[in-house]
Design an enzyme around this catalytic site. Structure first.
Site, PDB file in Angstrom:
ATOM      1  N   SER A 152       0.929  -1.313   0.035  1.00 22.45           N
ATOM      2  CA  SER A 152       0.185   0.109   0.016  1.00 22.45           C
ATOM      3  C   SER A 152       0.930   1.252   0.057  1.00 22.45           C
ATOM      4  CB  SER A 152      -0.996   0.124   1.296  1.00 22.45           C
ATOM      5  OG  SER A 152      -1.502   1.299   1.350  1.00 22.45           O
ATOM      6  N   TYR A 165      -1.485  -0.621  10.452  1.00 24.91           N
ATOM      7  CA  TYR A 165      -1.859  -1.044   8.877  1.00 24.91           C
ATOM      8  C   TYR A 165      -0.696  -0.605   8.105  1.00 24.91           C
ATOM      9  CZ  TYR A 165      -3.783  -1.028   3.964  1.00 24.91           C
ATOM     10  OH  TYR A 165      -4.040  -1.369   2.707  1.00 24.91           O
TER      11      TYR A 165
END
Ligand code: NDP
Length: 260
Positions: A152, A165
């Site tokens: 990501s 995350y």
């Protein structure tokens, strides 16, 4: 006709391939002649995705798999090998975001553990089994392997309020670079794809918030949010023979968001 991206005879696994970015990848792979097995936990989503993928005319199947559970990954891997005889590519795309967001000092550390188990250990379980199989095949004279993780842009920018995350995806980038060195001599490449803001189930809540859309859209130079289909071409390229000299890399697919 060019055979640069021909995937006939190849077999790929896409974890989290029953929806979102994974389904975008699986659809393009199947459409390029690759046999595809999608792995996910939700039987209904798995069945719906297989029905959609069959429209490409490709050979497709779905397996139950919880990537955070080693035994489940082992079972799915053996079943896929029994079905297709080989695995040439593994797209470790399954991932979750934290249940809790907000200041780190308030973070529930059980949520940290959950995110790490799915996003980091999940990739490691899948890659280890696939790499063992690919190295064995290389030693038998058939060197070809493609390991691709979905990371990501949160791994390269400050993932404020969602640091667990961001940290999980940063770990994936680092892990991929390390094993790419080991595996290169066996004809196995290892790369990560870093999506920006893509409309999927994972981001549905953010996209439903007008303030988010207003704040983020001006930061995307190509002037639109991403869709799962934006990951088809890169999946086909990374799966193909054409990417054999690309390894240990983080390929950002974000419409320019991270450079703005
Ligand atoms: P979705 O929520 O649409 O898809 C996530 C997929 O992962 C689902 O198919 C889900 O299937 C599967 N999954 C989740 N946990 C597990 C597990 N433990 N075992 C097996 N499968 C699992 O999200 P996206 O398509 O957006 O996300 C795909 C990847 O892209 C993720 O790694 C995410 O972190 C990353 N990403 C997404 C971005 C975005 O903007 N959307 C931005 C940056 C990265 P099931 O429900 O059947 O378990």
């Amino acid at each position: 006709m060019s055979t640069l991206f021909d995937l006939s005879g190849r077999v790929a696994v896409v974890t989290g391939g029953n929806g979102g970015i994974g389904l975008g990848m699986a659809e393009a792979l199947a459409g390029s002649g690759c046999a595809v097995s999608i792995w996910g936990r939700n039987a209904e989503k798995n069945a719906a995705a297989v029905a959609r993928l069959k429209a490409t005319g490709g050979q497709v199947s779905a397996r139950f798999c919880d990537v955070a559970d080693r035994a489940s990954v082992e079972e799915a891997f053996s079943a896929t090998l029994a079905e297709f005889g080989r695995v040439d590519g593994l797209f470790a795309n399954a991932g979750i975001t934290g249940r809790t967001k907000g200041p780190f000092i308030d973070r529930d550390m059980d949520d940290w553990r959950r995110v790490m188990e799915a996003n980091v250990e999940g990739v490691a379980h899948c890659f280890q089994l696939a790499a063992r199989h690919m190295v064995e095949r290389a030693k038998a004279g058939d060197p070809y392997g493609r390991l691709v993780a979905t990371s990501s842009v949160a791994s390269i920018e400050g993932a404020a309020q969602n640091e667990h995350y961001g940290a999980s995806k940063g770990a994936v980038n680092s892990f991929v670079r390390a094993i790419a060195v080991d595996l290169a001599r066996h004809g196995v490449t290892v790369n990560t794809v870093l999506p920006g803001w893509i409309e999927t189930d994972m981001t549905a809540r953010a996209f439903a918030d007008e303030r988010f859309v207003k704040a983020v859209s001006p930061r995307i130079p190509v002037r639109r949010f991403g869709t799962p289909a934006d990951f088809g071409g890169i999946a086909v390229f990374l799966m193909s023979r054409s990417s054999s000299y690309v390894t240990g890399q983080t390929l950002v697919v974000d419409g320019g968001y991270s450079i703005f």
